[in-house]
Scaffold this active site. Sequence first.
Site, PDB file in Angstrom:
ATOM      1  N   TYR B  36      71.490  65.656 142.373  1.00  0.00           N
ATOM      2  CA  TYR B  36      72.336  66.798 142.028  1.00  0.00           C
ATOM      3  C   TYR B  36      71.641  68.051 142.569  1.00  0.00           C
ATOM      4  CZ  TYR B  36      76.145  68.875 139.348  1.00  0.00           C
ATOM      5  OH  TYR B  36      77.292  69.540 138.986  1.00  0.00           O
ATOM      6  N   LYS B  91      94.115  44.734 139.889  1.00  0.00           N
ATOM      7  CA  LYS B  91      94.028  44.745 141.349  1.00  0.00           C
ATOM      8  C   LYS B  91      92.664  45.265 141.799  1.00  0.00           C
ATOM      9  CE  LYS B  91      96.509  44.296 145.173  1.00  0.00           C
ATOM     10  NZ  LYS B  91      97.655  43.424 145.443  1.00  0.00           N
TER      11      LYS B  91
END
Lengths: 384, 384
Positions: B36, B91
């Site tokens: 970060y 899926k």
Amino acid sequence: MSYDDTSLALHEKHHGKLRVETTVPLETKDDLARAYTPGVAAPCRMIASNPADVWKYTIKSHTVAVITDGSAVLGLGNIGALASLPVMEGKCALFKRFAGIDAFPIALETQNVDEIVRTVAAIAPVFGGINLEDISAPRCIEIEQRLATMLAIPVFHDDQHGTATVVLAGLLNAAKVVGKELSKMKIVVSGAGAAGSAIVRLLHSYGVGDIIVTDSKGVVTMHRDDLGWLKNLLASFTNKSDACCMLFDALKGADAFVGVSKPGVLKPEMIAVMAEKPIVFALANPDPEMMPEEAKKAGAAVVATGRSDYPNQLNNVLVFPGIFRGALDGRIRRITPGMMVAAAEALARLVPSPTAENIIPPVFEPRVVSVVSAAVKDAGQRSQ
Amino acid sequence: MSYDDTSLALHEKHHGKLRVETTVPLETKDDLARAYTPGVAAPCRMIASNPADVWKYTIKSHTVAVITDGSAVLGLGNIGALASLPVMEGKCALFKRFAGIDAFPIALETQNVDEIVRTVAAIAPVFGGINLEDISAPRCIEIEQRLATMLAIPVFHDDQHGTATVVLAGLLNAAKVVGKELSKMKIVVSGAGAAGSAIVRLLHSYGVGDIIVTDSKGVVTMHRDDLGWLKNLLASFTNKSDACCMLFDALKGADAFVGVSKPGVLKPEMIAVMAEKPIVFALANPDPEMMPEEAKKAGAAVVATGRSDYPNQLNNVLVFPGIFRGALDGRIRRITPGMMVAAAEALARLVPSPTAENIIPPVFEPRVVSVVSAAVKDAGQRSQ
């Protein structure tokens, strides 16, 4: 020390910082039949007949979107959607590390306010909360307000409210250190963008009576005719004493300086005209409005920055993971100023005897997320 | 056996089927500084100056969106965004299980074609591919075509192209079994929705000369005045012999029946009028156009369904994981009919000596994803 090379190597090695995992077995035909067709029709039917079941049977209850349009990324400015992705992925990683929340980055290929609002509303079903990130002011405020009104899940703009909450926490303990009462203090906020305007609004909502906001042209006041709607709004409830002119003038007799502006705007002679035991929060990143050594030398009683290499790091990561954890656990539809105040107070209480060098818990303090989330959840339940 | 109860229990226990994990360490201040701020600015700057670096430093290279508007979910119909989520998560789980791809579900709170296109285009930056799912016909075709033209990443509507590809693979081997040449066969496709229209287009593109499409009103022919744009398009290049009337008439002398319509439309007397050694693919789910035992009894030489409890299961999961794996690995911008044909041929070759009971590899055959992805990547490179 620069982290550039090691950061590039880290990002290249892993191709970013996130992966999506399945939490159910998929090794046999039976596994497939339960997780996918035909078995999956059962939870679909349940949700179709009772939409609230989406919290029970899908990832919604633990999933947050981290959304940007790439218009105000870190200190880099308007670098666009693609280039903003490493920051958004980093934010998602922090959500996981600090609050166990599953966050997914969405960088938008549009900077039109109407389009952004429409797009976020359209993709909201799978998410339990929306964290807006690095969107330029004042657009970010309109986007956040419109989405918060439209959606039944919390919408939180961290650059605004995360910053404001951690600043309030810091001020609560800094006030203790200097023996003053926060609500009676005069506070000058330097910067009237996303962070500055949110700090001003939260301090006002907390009950701080005398707040002055400044931007690069000086005090934000009703007498100016160059203000947009946001600064006009801020001017309407700040600057009680009708101070004029520049930051130096505003700081005369002030108890605290809160900078979310840029390096170098604070000068030693300005600290000299502040009230006794002045508090200096110099939060511009990575280079603060004044370096801590210099602020101390100029007379500051308590100094905080956004940096990890000095004491009193006011970092949003102390706030947003717990806020979202509490909002998701409490099934809170909207994050209110009251919840942010509760979060700030809970965070401040983690340092029972604050000193000039210790007003805020460190980033890795393990109790942070649980006390912040409990405070938010509690405030949410009280307000319902 | 019904999977309803165990499926509900599974979905409730895990609150859905996915989680987002971080792939980088976040245990120290240095870790944070690399993943970060301030380190993350380095990959941001690289991408800002060279957008192609997004494939190197972010999750884009291994991440796919599974997108629906909830308008045609399984056999459940238009159940909307929230209720479609268990299917979309399923899926995504299959993408991970079979191809190691990180997929994220997006269910849209809009069923307006323009809005859908705009929304998907707006959220595309983080994704390396778009898998459209369970969107009703003929809208799904317009949405897919418009997005494929707009975006520089592959857009694939599995209900169309996944189905078409696995059907072609099955027909290639079924033709071998009956000793016929596919390109010279007469094939009747029952159903002119998403799957049917895509099967017809792919068979045509493969070179099958004589194709007839039927819908619930009979043969889709230029003489009808009740056709929408999609069926008109199909009529323009099918039905060479100008057959008329109903499915029964169309099947006279046909070598293969491919059903993507509904249970019971195929009757024994229809199989009786087909050519010698007729091929019957009865793919309606979960109940086929005719049960395999009955089709065999009526004279079918090769029978396939979508079911896992009979031989010859033609399941899209044999196709879409490998198609996307190949597209991502080959950095393919658009999935073409040529790539689908290559995928179908590769899949068919996995059964070197097909028999009436074995024309397609089983779902868990471990070589499937690698041969399909290699074929797609290869076809992509040849076409560039």
